[in-house]
Design a protein around this motif. Structure first.
Motif, PDB file in Angstrom:
ATOM      1  N   ASN B   5     -29.207  35.600 -40.716  1.00 30.08           N
ATOM      2  CA  ASN B   5     -28.078  35.397 -41.624  1.00 30.08           C
ATOM      3  C   ASN B   5     -27.123  34.361 -41.045  1.00 30.08           C
ATOM      4  O   ASN B   5     -26.384  34.635 -40.110  1.00 30.08           O
ATOM      5  CB  ASN B   5     -27.359  36.737 -41.846  1.00 30.08           C
ATOM      6  CG  ASN B   5     -26.258  36.610 -42.868  1.00 30.08           C
ATOM      7  OD1 ASN B   5     -25.124  36.287 -42.544  1.00 30.08           O
ATOM      8  ND2 ASN B   5     -26.604  36.825 -44.122  1.00 30.08           N
ATOM      9  N   CYS B   6     -27.147  33.151 -41.615  1.00 32.51           N
ATOM     10  CA  CYS B   6     -26.191  32.115 -41.188  1.00 32.51           C
ATOM     11  C   CYS B   6     -24.815  32.480 -41.731  1.00 32.51           C
ATOM     12  O   CYS B   6     -24.693  32.806 -42.915  1.00 32.51           O
ATOM     13  CB  CYS B   6     -26.629  30.753 -41.717  1.00 32.51           C
ATOM     14  SG  CYS B   6     -25.360  29.474 -41.509  1.00 32.51           S
ATOM     15  N   PRO B   7     -23.752  32.436 -40.903  1.00 31.79           N
ATOM     16  CA  PRO B   7     -22.423  32.809 -41.404  1.00 31.79           C
ATOM     17  C   PRO B   7     -21.950  31.934 -42.564  1.00 31.79           C
ATOM     18  O   PRO B   7     -21.046  32.325 -43.296  1.00 31.79           O
ATOM     19  CB  PRO B   7     -21.518  32.617 -40.177  1.00 31.79           C
ATOM     20  CG  PRO B   7     -22.418  32.688 -39.004  1.00 31.79           C
ATOM     21  CD  PRO B   7     -23.739  32.133 -39.457  1.00 31.79           C
ATOM     22  N   TRP B   8     -22.541  30.755 -42.742  1.00 31.87           N
ATOM     23  CA  TRP B   8     -22.144  29.892 -43.868  1.00 31.87           C
ATOM     24  C   TRP B   8     -23.153  29.966 -45.011  1.00 31.87           C
ATOM     25  O   TRP B   8     -22.783  30.060 -46.169  1.00 31.87           O
ATOM     26  CB  TRP B   8     -22.002  28.433 -43.409  1.00 31.87           C
ATOM     27  CG  TRP B   8     -20.773  28.214 -42.604  1.00 31.87           C
ATOM     28  CD1 TRP B   8     -19.503  27.982 -43.076  1.00 31.87           C
ATOM     29  CD2 TRP B   8     -20.659  28.248 -41.180  1.00 31.87           C
ATOM     30  NE1 TRP B   8     -18.623  27.862 -42.023  1.00 31.87           N
ATOM     31  CE2 TRP B   8     -19.299  28.021 -40.860  1.00 31.87           C
ATOM     32  CE3 TRP B   8     -21.572  28.462 -40.138  1.00 31.87           C
ATOM     33  CZ2 TRP B   8     -18.836  27.987 -39.542  1.00 31.87           C
ATOM     34  CZ3 TRP B   8     -21.116  28.422 -38.840  1.00 31.87           C
ATOM     35  CH2 TRP B   8     -19.756  28.197 -38.555  1.00 31.87           C
ATOM     36  N   CYS B   9     -24.447  29.901 -44.705  1.00 35.05           N
ATOM     37  CA  CYS B   9     -25.471  29.743 -45.747  1.00 35.05           C
ATOM     38  C   CYS B   9     -26.103  31.057 -46.193  1.00 35.05           C
ATOM     39  O   CYS B   9     -26.823  31.076 -47.187  1.00 35.05           O
ATOM     40  CB  CYS B   9     -26.575  28.809 -45.261  1.00 35.05           C
ATOM     41  SG  CYS B   9     -25.963  27.231 -44.673  1.00 35.05           S
ATOM     42  N   GLY B  10     -25.909  32.126 -45.451  1.00 28.72           N
ATOM     43  CA  GLY B  10     -26.534  33.397 -45.814  1.00 28.72           C
ATOM     44  C   GLY B  10     -27.920  33.549 -45.218  1.00 28.72           C
ATOM     45  O   GLY B  10     -28.268  32.867 -44.250  1.00 28.72           O
ATOM     46  N   ARG B  58     -28.369  27.851 -33.685  1.00 24.68           N
ATOM     47  CA  ARG B  58     -27.930  26.716 -34.489  1.00 24.68           C
ATOM     48  C   ARG B  58     -28.788  26.628 -35.746  1.00 24.68           C
ATOM     49  O   ARG B  58     -30.026  26.650 -35.662  1.00 24.68           O
ATOM     50  CB  ARG B  58     -28.056  25.416 -33.692  1.00 24.68           C
ATOM     51  CG  ARG B  58     -27.467  24.254 -34.451  1.00 24.68           C
ATOM     52  CD  ARG B  58     -27.542  22.962 -33.666  1.00 24.68           C
ATOM     53  NE  ARG B  58     -26.949  21.907 -34.486  1.00 24.68           N
ATOM     54  CZ  ARG B  58     -27.179  20.624 -34.314  1.00 24.68           C
ATOM     55  NH1 ARG B  58     -27.969  20.212 -33.350  1.00 24.68           N
ATOM     56  NH2 ARG B  58     -26.630  19.734 -35.112  1.00 24.68           N
ATOM     57  N   HIS B  59     -28.113  26.508 -36.890  1.00 25.39           N
ATOM     58  CA  HIS B  59     -28.830  26.360 -38.163  1.00 25.39           C
ATOM     59  C   HIS B  59     -29.160  24.880 -38.353  1.00 25.39           C
ATOM     60  O   HIS B  59     -28.639  24.211 -39.243  1.00 25.39           O
ATOM     61  CB  HIS B  59     -27.963  26.890 -39.307  1.00 25.39           C
ATOM     62  CG  HIS B  59     -28.720  27.073 -40.576  1.00 25.39           C
ATOM     63  ND1 HIS B  59     -28.120  27.303 -41.785  1.00 25.39           N
ATOM     64  CD2 HIS B  59     -30.056  27.047 -40.828  1.00 25.39           C
ATOM     65  CE1 HIS B  59     -29.049  27.415 -42.732  1.00 25.39           C
ATOM     66  NE2 HIS B  59     -30.226  27.248 -42.174  1.00 25.39           N
ATOM     67  N   ILE B  60     -30.051  24.402 -37.508  1.00 22.02           N
ATOM     68  CA  ILE B  60     -30.240  22.949 -37.394  1.00 22.02           C
ATOM     69  C   ILE B  60     -30.852  22.344 -38.657  1.00 22.02           C
ATOM     70  O   ILE B  60     -30.503  21.236 -39.051  1.00 22.02           O
ATOM     71  CB  ILE B  60     -31.068  22.614 -36.130  1.00 22.02           C
ATOM     72  CG1 ILE B  60     -31.137  21.108 -35.909  1.00 22.02           C
ATOM     73  CG2 ILE B  60     -32.446  23.238 -36.171  1.00 22.02           C
ATOM     74  CD1 ILE B  60     -31.551  20.721 -34.524  1.00 22.02           C
ATOM     75  N   GLY B  62     -30.335  23.375 -41.645  1.00 24.51           N
ATOM     76  CA  GLY B  62     -29.535  23.900 -42.746  1.00 24.51           C
ATOM     77  C   GLY B  62     -28.172  23.230 -42.659  1.00 24.51           C
ATOM     78  O   GLY B  62     -28.078  22.014 -42.768  1.00 24.51           O
ATOM     79  N   CYS B  63     -27.131  24.019 -42.402  1.00 24.15           N
ATOM     80  CA  CYS B  63     -25.792  23.441 -42.348  1.00 24.15           C
ATOM     81  C   CYS B  63     -25.510  22.751 -41.016  1.00 24.15           C
ATOM     82  O   CYS B  63     -24.470  22.108 -40.868  1.00 24.15           O
ATOM     83  CB  CYS B  63     -24.748  24.522 -42.620  1.00 24.15           C
ATOM     84  SG  CYS B  63     -24.757  25.850 -41.411  1.00 24.15           S
ATOM     85  N   GLY B  64     -26.403  22.910 -40.031  1.00 21.26           N
ATOM     86  CA  GLY B  64     -26.250  22.210 -38.764  1.00 21.26           C
ATOM     87  C   GLY B  64     -25.295  22.877 -37.787  1.00 21.26           C
ATOM     88  O   GLY B  64     -25.083  22.364 -36.695  1.00 21.26           O
TER      89      GLY B  64
HETATM   90 ZN   LIG Z   1     -26.169  27.485 -42.271  1.00 18.74          ZN
END
Ligand SMILES: [Zn+2]
Lengths: 193, 96
Positions: B5-10, B58-60, B62-64
């Motif tokens: 679960n990315c804190p920004w993208c879910g 790191r959501h590399i 995705g949102c980076g």
């Molecule tokens: Zn993300």
């Protein structure tokens, strides 16, 4: 000394020209190489994002993984302070200068990345199914609604995926990966020929 | 596939992420005053727990963004994810 400053660069050929020309018509999962587009990468804080949206003509979305669109232009949210501005068919230079001028001394980063990637449109009733052959995201309209966009993975390539309609996606892929992604999409849609 | 679960993208598939080592390790403010042993401790020695471990991801693709996660090193279960700068959540009550 050789003066190269005034010599305009010839428009780069799309790496998809030959592939798209040979593509079969598959209505369930139609593939199309999109024409050239201005692409600007923008990074900045809340105030800079507001100013850039006014200058570009499309408000930059603040909601994660969403895009806004107006008069053919798109503003894609890619990260909490990162957007890509797409303007199909337009010259990037005046857009760039317009945004740059509106920002003044407001801290930001604006980069012209028009030549970095190419666009592919995948549309038809089985578009999501075909994409899922290489992309692990849940592409149901509940999880990935129209208006959503994100950076993600397709097989071994990074892509930006945009859902413009329930059965239509736009893929932005770095040009050196474009033929690879196109080839895999071609293979995935063969069962619907 | 493991879902993170990315804190920004879910919720997103694990192949969009990269591991970034143990979280909450502060660089010493004045490295010149440290002994070699203390500097080596900061550089190399990690807690390496069996169980819950706070770590950077790191959501590399995705949102980076970098963010932090508490993951159970035995079950590979992600107990929680949170944004950088936020304290490690107190998770005594939640059991996977
Ligand atoms: Zn993300």
């Amino acid at each position: 000394m050789l003066d190269i400053s005034r010599r305009p660069l010839p428009p780069a050929a799309s790496p998809l020209d030959a592939l798209a020309g040979a593509a079969k018509a598959v209505p369930a999962a139609s593939l199309r190489a999109l024409p050239a587009s201005a692409r600007l990468a923008f990074r900045g804080g809340e105030r800079a994002a507001g100013l850039a949206g006014i200058a570009f003509g499309v408000e930059l979305p603040r909601e994660a993984c969403r895009f806004n669109t107006a008069s053919g232009k798109l503003a894609l949210w890619l990260g909490p302070d990162e957007w890509v501005l797409l303007a199909p068919g337009l010259d990037p230079a005046p857009l760039f200068e317009g945004i740059e001028a509106s920002l003044g001394s407001e801290p930001h980063a604006l980069v012209d990345i028009s030549s970095r990637s190419v666009g592919i449109e995948l549309s038809g009733a089985r578009a999501a199914f075909v994409l899922n052959q290489g992309c692990p995201l849940d592409l149901s309209t509940a999880a990935f609604p129209v208006g959503m966009c994100t950076r993600t993975i397709f097989a071994k390539s990074e892509i930006v995926l945009i859902r413009t309609a329930p059965d239509a996606f736009q893929i932005d892929v770095w040009r050196s990966f474009a033929a690879y992604v196109w080839g895999l999409l071609e293979e995935a849609r063969r069962e619907f020929e | 596939m493991l879902i993170i679960n990315c804190p920004w993208c879910g919720d997103r598939p694990e192949i969009e992420f990269r591991y970034g080592g143990e979280a909450h390790i502060a660089r010493p403010a004045d490295p010149a005053t440290l002994s070699d042993e203390e500097w080596a401790e900061f550089l190399y020695n990690r807690t390496n727990p069996k169980g819950r471990h706070a770590e950077r991801w790191r959501h590399i693709h995705g949102c980076g963004r970098f963010f932090n996660a508490v993951r159970d090193t035995v079950s590979d279960f992600f107990v929680a994810t949170y944004k950088p700068g936020e304290p490690r959540p107190d998770l005594k009550e939640t059991q996977p």
